[in-house]
Design an enzyme around this catalytic site. Structure first.
Site, short mmCIF file in Angstrom:
data_model
loop_
_atom_site.label_atom_id
_atom_site.label_comp_id
_atom_site.label_asym_id
_atom_site.label_seq_id
_atom_site.Cartn_x
_atom_site.Cartn_y
_atom_site.Cartn_z
N GLU B 62 0.80 -1.23 0.00
CA GLU B 62 0.00 0.00 0.00
C GLU B 62 0.83 1.28 0.00
O GLU B 62 0.44 2.28 -0.60
CB GLU B 62 -0.97 0.01 1.18
CG GLU B 62 -2.19 -0.88 1.00
CD GLU B 62 -1.91 -2.36 1.18
OE1 GLU B 62 -0.80 -2.71 1.62
OE2 GLU B 62 -2.80 -3.17 0.89
N HIS B 131 -11.21 -5.27 9.54
CA HIS B 131 -11.65 -5.08 8.15
C HIS B 131 -12.96 -4.33 8.02
O HIS B 131 -13.62 -4.43 6.98
CB HIS B 131 -11.82 -6.44 7.47
CG HIS B 131 -10.56 -7.20 7.23
ND1 HIS B 131 -9.82 -7.76 8.25
CD2 HIS B 131 -9.90 -7.48 6.09
CE1 HIS B 131 -8.78 -8.37 7.73
NE2 HIS B 131 -8.79 -8.22 6.44
#
Ligand code: TPP
Ligand code: TPP
Ligand code: MG
Ligand code: MG
Lengths: 322, 328, 328, 322
Positions: B62, B131
């Site tokens: 990322e 998440h």
């Protein structure tokens, strides 16, 4: 390996001295208290930056760090704008809003100067990705330190650059210290250059104090990247001959290290090579004299320049859509 | 006109933007055709049209994804970077906050950073503690960027197109539970301007200010309360920050009461800024304190009934509205 | 009793904690004797006493630093991890937020994570856009952790000792400009409990709620206004989150007016939560809206006069207080 | 390399089948709709997990991922607690609050199961650091995937572990895919094992489908770490024989890959080895029968178990200081 032609050698010498004289002048101003800002000395690393910039085309991209004076001045940022920014003036590259740690000058290809260790590498990939996408043939060079080679961004950027064969040159200026921490106290591998293999990338470790080693290595890396063969990691061994930033203590550096460092000073070595290559003392002194004159003029211009308007704190936050 | 899902709406908006501007490209994990066009299929069909260079499947990196987007933007392109799930911004906040959002300012305006950071999240899917978080408040607190989230497919299409055209970073939040939502296709080149809220239901008793998935709950509750004679005005921010202060304040000045609602945990959430600003600017029109509803101040639990208990419920909304308007 | 600086206070607190508990150890960049005991000298002298294993100089690897602290805490130790400057949390938010703060909850209480994350920051030093931010609001919005910052040397000593003994993660913010502040040494084993605010100055007209460096400005302004007949009560939160609601609300109920003050940018800052909660819980005692002061919503600029203009000024505090109490 | 003794071999076989039968049962329950939760299948990777756990002592630490069923059951988490957690019941290891992606059971050394790719490695260092600090002699093993080898945390953790010579074993289960992305599409180096060299660390790449390759490699790595020689990176080559998670499409996997995968299935290979080593079909079937019986009982227990109290959402946030 054929020797560096005289013209290029003079170019490198000129850039090297520009970096060195700028560094000396900055320390002088700080010493005299004429200026009081954060400044990260580049004494000992002048040649690495100069050789790297001499290997690039004028419109190639560069990403550097708070210790980026070498890349910035050697790439050719107009001195008045450079000093203006360092002194926080309206005439600076960034209107005085970025400062010594954040010099940006797209006109000369200095796209980002980051103060966050290792953050320049992923950004360099993006510049190179744009070049790969639009085929402009540019190479992006990103400079960082030995300490930066241990942060996650280094790893992610190296792997991604190699995966896409991006036209990037990763220049690790291994000056043996990350702030107060010696290389052996932050890394257990012999060097950084060999890490390239782990990504399937080309990597080399060269003597950054010897122009005949560093310049050919940089030129070769830039060719490799530009030709589409993919990125290259160049580790330039050098020394940080001062504290981490101007005024910071460096009592933590052992005496042997300091001695070793003095012996490897790139400037006398370069001067020696220049003389061997039939440049005269007079020619070389003239180069330095001209640089000093230019720097003095630029510094004076910056000292006399106006401060940025206080409203600048509200500007350039988001695009003004008036 | 035909109906489209939010997934299709996002896909169409990106497709149109890529067709209109060669500088627009996508990068993220699993986004290209080889991987099936993204785990949520938002980029499906685009590799075939625009090639691997403009739909780049990335490693799980990322920091490198956002960093690359930043660099490409500095070089004049308009990258659309995907962070698969919002919690993963935790590994790349530096590139988003210290770089993307600040480079325009720190360069004195020389290097704007037009990137779109697409990310999805949402409570109620059983993904658990790492998440499901809504972290919009982190970005709202950072100068130099926009934070956007659509509550319906039409807005998704219009907001995405505007986000791609914006000349500053935009964090574009997609709620997993909304991908399947259908709406009339607003059609080619539809745009919803950044910074403009919508008022999907007008009302006179209280302003219910929210965004994203909870807009659906808000509208349902508003409908039910209408029958009981409580008139709720629903404001869908669409752009969370910088938000449409004019519309929000006008609504509260009209109704005299306000309730903020979001899925993100309540303490120090975006509802706090809304409430703080409303009470300061609408003090004289307020008939009572601004109330706030948000997720439970804990990690999102796994067991279904715990997860459902964690989320702001319609019952809670009704309760707060009634307490505010003084009926129960 | 002798005076000590905040640097000395922190050093003593850590030293005492390490002497009292073998499980306490420090890790961070440049923290050991070889590097001179930390760039701000907070850990100086400790390597000599406790050895390299308990004062670990790390590579520049914030994710590995916090991750190591988390792991060691799960194994029963009490690590004190240093993130040299607060903006660098941008590279390790995942370990702090998705792991340190959540592991107690996600494990059903089996694995508490007692770590202290020391970090320094502050506007006014000329460090510019990437080295000056106050990001406490990000952590305050996360369940499962404490956010602490001392405004004086005595509190620094007491808060650090309590933070090390806490059984949950604590983000401990040190303001660069406060390291040199001197105070009477509160002495060995002094503790300031987490979650308890202080009222360094009582007053009756308005509650000025702040923390960290700006407490100094608040006290100065309060002193000046006293002469003009305005009685300002200063509340020093000390623990920013979860904060001492009881003390804050009691103060506002007494004064009927509130002003929040922090160095962090105003929008979506901690002042918003304070204001929102105060207006909700103290509605009937409030004589006017809660006001907020924060840093300019922009990156911190480099040029000295711009940086000074960016920071909340005493003039601004005076202005807001006078506007609130209705005098000018 | 001396052959694995029969007792250890049977231990590995038993753990392998426990992992496999648990995986089969989970898929059966999901298929029948008796359970509806996220589950990351481990079909094809059973032997790697079993061999790794068989090489550890009972009180050694383990850090794993959402795809951690293998490590978790092979390390010995009581089945009732494991199934209880997966089904979100009060009897689960984490009272149903963690779930399939966050199994924690300190009693058996399963310290963290993370859902964030690569985040387990830095945490493993911390567990090992504690062991190094207090001399408890434990080894920490952290399992992660090939895709995780490209995230920053991997790099930072590898460098730090080697710098401090931490007793950690980094187990990279290279199942050729990171979610939908094939190895060659996320990494340009031939393998992950060789990356260890860049940190001065010991690294090996072994066949995770051959017990005679993977077990000795794991045992050797654990010895190395425990003896104070420092960390080891073991890359176990294996296959993810199902989609990324149960029910997810895997049409993106090319036919050749699926064929190659079938041919390398570790289970028939292990069975063959067991027979060669004079275990009888009957003995082996009996082992599996017992495992199946235990699993059925544990599943039933979990299905019958109570749900966690709704108040649990307010508990375990911060220490309750009543
Ligand atoms: C992510 C991050 N961590 C820590 C710092 C603080 N810091 C600034 S420079 C520096 C040392 C960097 O060393 P190196 O990469 O070798 O570069 P050099 O300073 O030697 O040129 C550190 C730790 C930072 N700026 N960013
Ligand atoms: C930081 C982060 N980025 C992305 C994801 C989404 N994600 C979950 S699993 C996965 C693939 C991981 O691949 P690998 O490491 O090879 O492990 P495997 O699933 O094959 O066992 C991805 C991308 C994540 N969980 N964390
Ligand atoms: Mg260095
Ligand atoms: Mg994999």
């Amino acid at each position: 390996m054929s020797e560096i032609d005289r013209e290029k050698l003079l170019d490198i010498y000129t850039r090297t001295m520009k970096v060195n004289r700028t560094d000396e002048k900055f320390r002088e101003l700080l010493m005299q208290g004429k200026v009081a800002v954060m400044y990260y000395c580049v004494r000992g690393q002048e040649l690495v930056s100069a050789a790297a910039m001499a290997a690039l085309e004028p419109d190639d991209y560069v990403v550097c760090t708070y210790r980026g004076q070498g890349e910035q001045t050697a790439k050719g940022i107009p001195m008045e704008k450079w000093w203006g920014e360092c002194l926080g003036k309206a005439t600076g590259t960034c209107k005085g809003k970025g400062g010594t740690m954040h010099i940006t000058d797209p006109e000369t290809g200095i796209m980002v100067t980051t103060g966050v260790v290792g953050s320049g590498l992923p950004i360099a990939n993006g510049l190179a990705m744009a070049s790969q996408n639009n085929g402009d043939g540019k190479v992006t060079l990103v400079s960082f330190g030995d300490g930066a080679a241990n942060i996650g961004g280094f790893h992610e950027a190296m792997n991604m650059a190699q995966l896409y064969k991006l036209p990037v040159v990763f220049l690790c200026q291994n000056n043996r210290y990350g702030e107060h921490t010696a290389f052996a106290d932050h890394t257990d591998s012999p060097n950084i250059g060999e890490r390239a293999a782990g990504y399937g990338m080309k990597g080399v470790t060269v003597d950054g104090n010897d122009v005949n080693a560093i310049y050919p290595a940089m030129a070769d890396a830039v060719d490799h990247a530009r030709s589409g063969k993919g990125p290259v990691l160049v580790e330039a061994m050098c020394y940080r001959m001062m504290g981490h930033f101007f005024g910071s203590d460096f009592s933590y550096m052992p005496a042997e290290h300091l001695a070793e460092m003095q012996a490897e000073d790139p400037l006398p070595k370069l001067r020696k090579v220049m003389l061997e290559r039939q440049f005269t003392e007079e020619e070389l002194d003239a180069v330095v004299a001209q640089i000093d004159a230019d720097i003095d003029a630029a510094v004076q211009h910056a000292l006399d320049a106006p401060l940025p308007d206080t409203n600048e704190i509200y500007k350039d936050v988001l695009e003004e859509t008036a | 006109m035909a109906e489209i899902t939010m997934t299709e709406a996002l896909n169409k908006a990106i497709d149109e933007a890529m067709a209109a501007d060669d500088g627009v490209f996508c990068l993220g994990e699993d986004v290209s055709a080889k991987q099936g066009g993204g785990v949520f299929k938002v980029t499906s069909g685009l590799t075939e049209k625009y090639g691997e260079h403009r739909i780049r499947a990335t490693p799980i990196s990322e920091t490198a994804i956002i960093g690359a987007a930043v660099g490409a933007a500095l070089a004049g392109q308009r990258p659309i970077a995907e962070i698969m799930l919002m919690n993963f911004v935790g590994v790349c906040m530096d590139q988003i906050v210290n770089h993307a959002a600040k480079l325009r300012f720190m360069s004195g305006g020389q290097t704007p950073c037009p990137i779109v950071i697409r990310t999805t999240t949402g409570v109620g899917v059983g993904f658990g503690g790492q998440h499901s978080d809504m972290l919009e408040a982190w970005f709202a607190h950072v100068a130099g960027m926009h934070v956007v989230t659509p509550s319906n497919a039409a807005d998704a299409r219009g907001l995405m197109r505007s986000a791609i055209e914006a000349n500053d970073p935009v964090v574009f939040i997609e709620n997993i539970l909304c991908y399947g939502l259908k709406a009339e296709d607003p059609g080619v080149d539809y745009r919803v301007p950044l910074g403009k809220a919508a008022v999907p239901k007008e009302g006179s008793d209280i302003s219910l200010i929210t965004y994203g998935r909870t807009v659906l709950d808000a509208l349902e509750v508003a409908g039910e309360l209408e029958k009981e004679g409580i008139s709720v005005e629903v404001v869908d921010l669409r752009t969370i920050a910088p938000y449409d202060e004019e519309t929000v304040l006008a609504s509260v000045r009209k109704t005299g009461r306000a309730l903020t609602l979001h899925e993100a945990v309540r303490p120090f959430g975006t509802g706090a800024e809304l409430a703080a600003n409303i009470q300061e600017k609408c003090w004289d029109s307020l008939k009572g304190p601004v109330r706030r509803i948000g997720g439970t101040f804990a990690a999102v639990p796994f067991a279904t009934h715990l997860e459902q208990a964690w989320i702001p419920t319609k019952g809670e909304i009704v309760e707060q509205i009634k307490a505010s308007v003084g009926k129960d």
